[in-house]
Write a protein that holds these residues in place. Structure first.
Motif, PDB file in Angstrom:
ATOM      1  N   UNK A  62      18.720   4.893  61.918  1.00 58.33           N
ATOM      2  CA  UNK A  62      17.427   4.690  62.562  1.00 58.33           C
ATOM      3  C   UNK A  62      16.322   4.288  61.601  1.00 58.33           C
ATOM      4  N   UNK A  63      16.244   4.930  60.430  1.00 57.49           N
ATOM      5  CA  UNK A  63      15.183   4.529  59.490  1.00 57.49           C
ATOM      6  C   UNK A  63      15.352   3.085  59.020  1.00 57.49           C
ATOM      7  N   UNK A  64      16.564   2.668  58.591  1.00 59.67           N
ATOM      8  CA  UNK A  64      16.708   1.254  58.196  1.00 59.67           C
ATOM      9  C   UNK A  64      16.409   0.280  59.327  1.00 59.67           C
ATOM     10  N   UNK A  65      16.845   0.640  60.541  1.00 59.30           N
ATOM     11  CA  UNK A  65      16.585  -0.256  61.676  1.00 59.30           C
ATOM     12  C   UNK A  65      15.095  -0.375  61.943  1.00 59.30           C
ATOM     13  N   UNK A  66      14.405   0.752  61.992  1.00 64.97           N
ATOM     14  CA  UNK A  66      12.973   0.733  62.272  1.00 64.97           C
ATOM     15  C   UNK A  66      12.186   0.111  61.116  1.00 64.97           C
ATOM     16  N   UNK A  67      12.683   0.251  59.883  1.00 65.46           N
ATOM     17  CA  UNK A  67      12.035  -0.391  58.737  1.00 65.46           C
ATOM     18  C   UNK A  67      12.128  -1.914  58.846  1.00 65.46           C
ATOM     19  N   UNK A  68      13.270  -2.392  59.315  1.00 66.76           N
ATOM     20  CA  UNK A  68      13.478  -3.836  59.434  1.00 66.76           C
ATOM     21  C   UNK A  68      12.756  -4.424  60.632  1.00 66.76           C
ATOM     22  N   UNK A  69      12.604  -3.602  61.683  1.00 66.60           N
ATOM     23  CA  UNK A  69      11.939  -4.043  62.916  1.00 66.60           C
ATOM     24  C   UNK A  69      10.792  -3.066  63.205  1.00 66.60           C
ATOM     25  N   UNK A  70       9.674  -3.174  62.499  1.00 65.33           N
ATOM     26  CA  UNK A  70       8.624  -2.151  62.575  1.00 65.33           C
ATOM     27  C   UNK A  70       7.964  -2.020  63.946  1.00 65.33           C
ATOM     28  N   UNK A  71       7.997  -3.067  64.762  1.00 66.79           N
ATOM     29  CA  UNK A  71       7.431  -2.971  66.113  1.00 66.79           C
ATOM     30  C   UNK A  71       8.547  -2.772  67.148  1.00 66.79           C
ATOM     31  N   UNK A  72       9.574  -2.062  66.735  1.00 70.15           N
ATOM     32  CA  UNK A  72      10.776  -1.792  67.534  1.00 70.15           C
ATOM     33  C   UNK A  72      10.445  -1.260  68.928  1.00 70.15           C
ATOM     34  N   UNK A  73      11.186  -1.754  69.911  1.00 72.99           N
ATOM     35  CA  UNK A  73      11.065  -1.269  71.294  1.00 72.99           C
ATOM     36  C   UNK A  73      12.450  -1.265  71.929  1.00 72.99           C
ATOM     37  N   UNK A  74      12.700  -0.271  72.763  1.00 72.29           N
ATOM     38  CA  UNK A  74      13.961  -0.186  73.490  1.00 72.29           C
ATOM     39  C   UNK A  74      13.731  -0.645  74.931  1.00 72.29           C
ATOM     40  N   UNK A  75      14.574  -1.586  75.397  1.00 76.38           N
ATOM     41  CA  UNK A  75      14.472  -2.094  76.760  1.00 76.38           C
ATOM     42  C   UNK A  75      15.807  -1.880  77.462  1.00 76.38           C
ATOM     43  N   UNK A  76      15.877  -0.848  78.297  1.00 72.77           N
ATOM     44  CA  UNK A  76      17.111  -0.527  79.010  1.00 72.77           C
ATOM     45  C   UNK A  76      17.267  -1.418  80.232  1.00 72.77           C
ATOM     46  N   UNK A  77      18.480  -1.928  80.426  1.00 72.07           N
ATOM     47  CA  UNK A  77      18.819  -2.680  81.630  1.00 72.07           C
ATOM     48  C   UNK A  77      19.641  -1.831  82.605  1.00 72.07           C
ATOM     49  N   UNK A  78      20.465  -0.930  82.067  1.00 74.98           N
ATOM     50  CA  UNK A  78      21.312  -0.056  82.877  1.00 74.98           C
ATOM     51  C   UNK A  78      21.294   1.327  82.243  1.00 74.98           C
ATOM     52  N   UNK A  79      21.085   2.350  83.034  1.00 73.28           N
ATOM     53  CA  UNK A  79      21.246   3.742  82.605  1.00 73.28           C
ATOM     54  C   UNK A  79      21.932   4.469  83.754  1.00 73.28           C
ATOM     55  N   UNK A  80      23.089   5.039  83.509  1.00 71.76           N
ATOM     56  CA  UNK A  80      23.801   5.784  84.537  1.00 71.76           C
ATOM     57  C   UNK A  80      24.376   7.054  83.949  1.00 71.76           C
ATOM     58  N   UNK A  81      24.645   8.013  84.814  1.00 77.37           N
ATOM     59  CA  UNK A  81      25.127   9.316  84.371  1.00 77.37           C
ATOM     60  C   UNK A  81      26.261   9.770  85.278  1.00 77.37           C
ATOM     61  N   UNK A  82      27.128  10.615  84.724  1.00 76.77           N
ATOM     62  CA  UNK A  82      28.239  11.135  85.505  1.00 76.77           C
ATOM     63  C   UNK A  82      29.035  12.138  84.712  1.00 76.77           C
ATOM     64  N   UNK A  83      30.083  12.645  85.338  1.00 78.65           N
ATOM     65  CA  UNK A  83      30.936  13.661  84.728  1.00 78.65           C
ATOM     66  C   UNK A  83      32.289  13.049  84.372  1.00 78.65           C
ATOM     67  N   UNK A  84      32.803  13.423  83.213  1.00 78.80           N
ATOM     68  CA  UNK A  84      34.131  12.998  82.779  1.00 78.80           C
ATOM     69  C   UNK A  84      34.755  14.142  81.996  1.00 78.80           C
ATOM     70  N   UNK A  85      35.907  14.590  82.470  1.00 79.40           N
ATOM     71  CA  UNK A  85      36.625  15.698  81.822  1.00 79.40           C
ATOM     72  C   UNK A  85      35.711  16.905  81.606  1.00 79.40           C
ATOM     73  N   UNK A  86      35.010  17.274  82.668  1.00 86.33           N
ATOM     74  CA  UNK A  86      34.177  18.484  82.710  1.00 86.33           C
ATOM     75  C   UNK A  86      32.961  18.433  81.786  1.00 86.33           C
ATOM     76  N   UNK A  87      32.598  17.256  81.314  1.00 90.71           N
ATOM     77  CA  UNK A  87      31.391  17.105  80.494  1.00 90.71           C
ATOM     78  C   UNK A  87      30.469  16.073  81.141  1.00 90.71           C
ATOM     79  N   UNK A  88      29.176  16.217  80.860  1.00 91.06           N
ATOM     80  CA  UNK A  88      28.176  15.264  81.352  1.00 91.06           C
ATOM     81  C   UNK A  88      28.005  14.135  80.343  1.00 91.06           C
TER      82      UNK A  88
END
Length: 333
Positions: A62-88
Motif C-alpha cells: 500500500x505505501x509504494x502504491x500510494x507513493x506512486x499514485x498520490x491522488x489514489x482513488x478506488x472505484x468499485x464496479x462490483x461488490x458482492x458477499x456470500x458464504x463459502x465453507x462456513x465462512x463469510x
C-alpha cells in the motif's frame, strides 16, 4: 450464515476500502491493523506475492502504491458477499485510479491518469478481515505507461467497463433464490468446461450457458471479446492449445449474490504445458504449472451475460523462467 451476517461482512469490507483511499500512507499500517485479525495473510499478484500482517502489507504494497499514485482513488464496479465453507467472503472488482507520478514495480511513471484493474476476495471473521486475495492487471498498467511486458493479445485492449446494468455494487444481499440460481448456472458452465475432449470446443457445449451477446473482459495480454465465437477464437482456443489438460485447483471461495457470482483460487488451475505458444510467446512442453485466476459473472435471465476475468500472467510466465519485469531492470541500469 444469515443475510444479516453476510451484510456485516460486507460492511467490514467497505470500511477497508475507505481505509485504502482516505488514509495517509504513513498511517496505513495502523489503520489496516485496526480492521484485520492479527497475522492475516494476503496473497497478491507477482511480483508481490504472499504477505502476512498489516505492517508488512502496508510496507510491501500500500505505501509504494500510494507513493506512486498520490491522488489514489478506488472505484468499485462490483461488490458482492456470500458464504463459502462456513465462512463469510466479500468479492470486488473495479479500478484504482491515480496520476502515475513515481515509478512502481519498475514501471516508469508517465505522470498521466492511470487505471489499475483489480479483483479482490476477502475472508471476514468477527467483522474483521481475516485474509485477502488480490490480482492486479499489472500488464495493463505497464501498457498505459508505454511498456509491453508481454505481447499484445488477440482480443481488444480496452478499459474494462462496469456491468451494463450498473447494479454491481451491492450494499445488501440479493434474494437467496436468485443467488442460488446464479451460482448453479456458473457451476454448470464450469462443469461443461471440464467436458473438453481435447479435440473440439463444441464438446464443452458452452452455448447452453452464455448469452449470444456475452462480453468476456480478460486481462491485458489477452483482451476483451464479444460473443461466444469471439471468446473461443481470441481466448479459449489458444488457452486450451496451451494447457489442454487443465483442471481445477484450490478455490478459496465461490459465492453468489443476486445475479452475480465471484470465484477465485490460489491457484485456480493446475495444468501441463503442451508446447503451444501462449500470448504469442514460445512455451516449452511438459511443464507442470499452476494459475492464479479470479472471475466475476453477471447472469441475465437463464444465461451468463458478462464475465470479468483476472489471470496473474507474470506468475504464469515466471514458472517458465520468463521474467517479464527483466527489461525494466535493464532500463534502470
Amino acid at each position: 450464515m444469515t443475510s444479516q451476517g453476510t451484510d456485516l461482512a460486507r460492511a467490514a469490507a467497505f470500511d477497508l476500502f475507505q481505509t485504502q483511499t482516505a488514509t495517509q500512507f504513513d498511517h496505513m499500517a495502523a489503520r489496516l491493523d485496526a480492521g484485520m485479525i492479527e497475522g492475516a495473510s494476503w496473497r497478491l499478484s507477482c511480483p508481490i506475492d504472499e504477505i502476512k500482517g498489516a505492517e508488512a502489507l502496508a510496507a510491501a504494497f500500500w505505501r509504494p502504491l500510494r507513493h506512486s499514485f498520490p491522488d489514489f482513488e478506488r472505484q468499485d464496479d462490483i461488490v458482492l458477499a456470500g458464504e463459502f465453507r462456513d465462512s463469510a467472503w466479500v468479492a470486488s472488482t473495479g479500478h484504482f485510479i491515480g496520476t502515475f507520478e513515481r515509478d512502481w514495480l519498475g514501471i516508469p511513471a508517465n505522470r498521466q491518469a492511470t487505471y489499475i484493474r483489480y479483483g479482490e476476495i476477502l475472508k471476514i471473521e468477527n467483522d474483521r478481515i481475516a485474509g485477502g486475495h488480490m490480482i492486479l492487471d499489472i500488464v495493463g498498467v505497464a501498457r498505459q505507461a508505454g511498456v509491453d511486458l508481454v505481447p499484445r493479445g488477440l482480443g481488444a485492449e480496452l478499459l474494462t467497463p462496469a456491468p451494463v446494468t450498473h447494479d454491481g455494487v451491492r450494499h445488501s444481499s440479493g434474494p437467496d433464490t436468485e443467488s442460488r440460481k446464479s451460482l448453479l448456472l456458473v457451476e454448470a458452465m464450469i462443469g461443461g468446461l471440464m467436458q473438453y475432449d481435447r479435440k473440439t470446443l463444441s464438446s464443452m457445449e458452452q452455448e447452453r450457458f452464455w448469452h449470444p451477446d456475452m462480453m468476456w473482459y480478460g486481462p491485458s495480454g489477452i483482451g476483451v471479446t464479444r460473443g461466444l465465437k469471439g471468446f473461443q477464437t481470441y481466448h479459449q482456443k489458444p488457452f486450451l492449445d496451451f494447457i489442454p489438460d487443465r483442471v481445477g485447483g484450490n478455490h478459496v471461495a465461490r459465492i453468489g449474490d443476486g445475479n452475480y457470482v465471484a470465484s477465485g483460487g490460489w491457484p485456480s488451475i493446475n495444468a501441463t504445458s503442451s508446447g503451444a505458444p501462449w500470448i504469442s510467446t514460445p512455451i516449452p512442453a511438459g511443464k507442470r504449472i499452476t494459475m492464479r485466476v479470479m472471475d466475476f459473472w453477471r447472469r441475465e435471465g437463464d444465461l451468463l451475460r458478462e464475465n470479468w476475468v483476472f489471470i496473474d500472467i507474470p506468475d504464469v510466465f515466471r514458472q517458465f523462467s520468463i521474467d517479464v519485469f527483466a527489461p525494466l531492470r535493464r532500463e534502470e541500469r
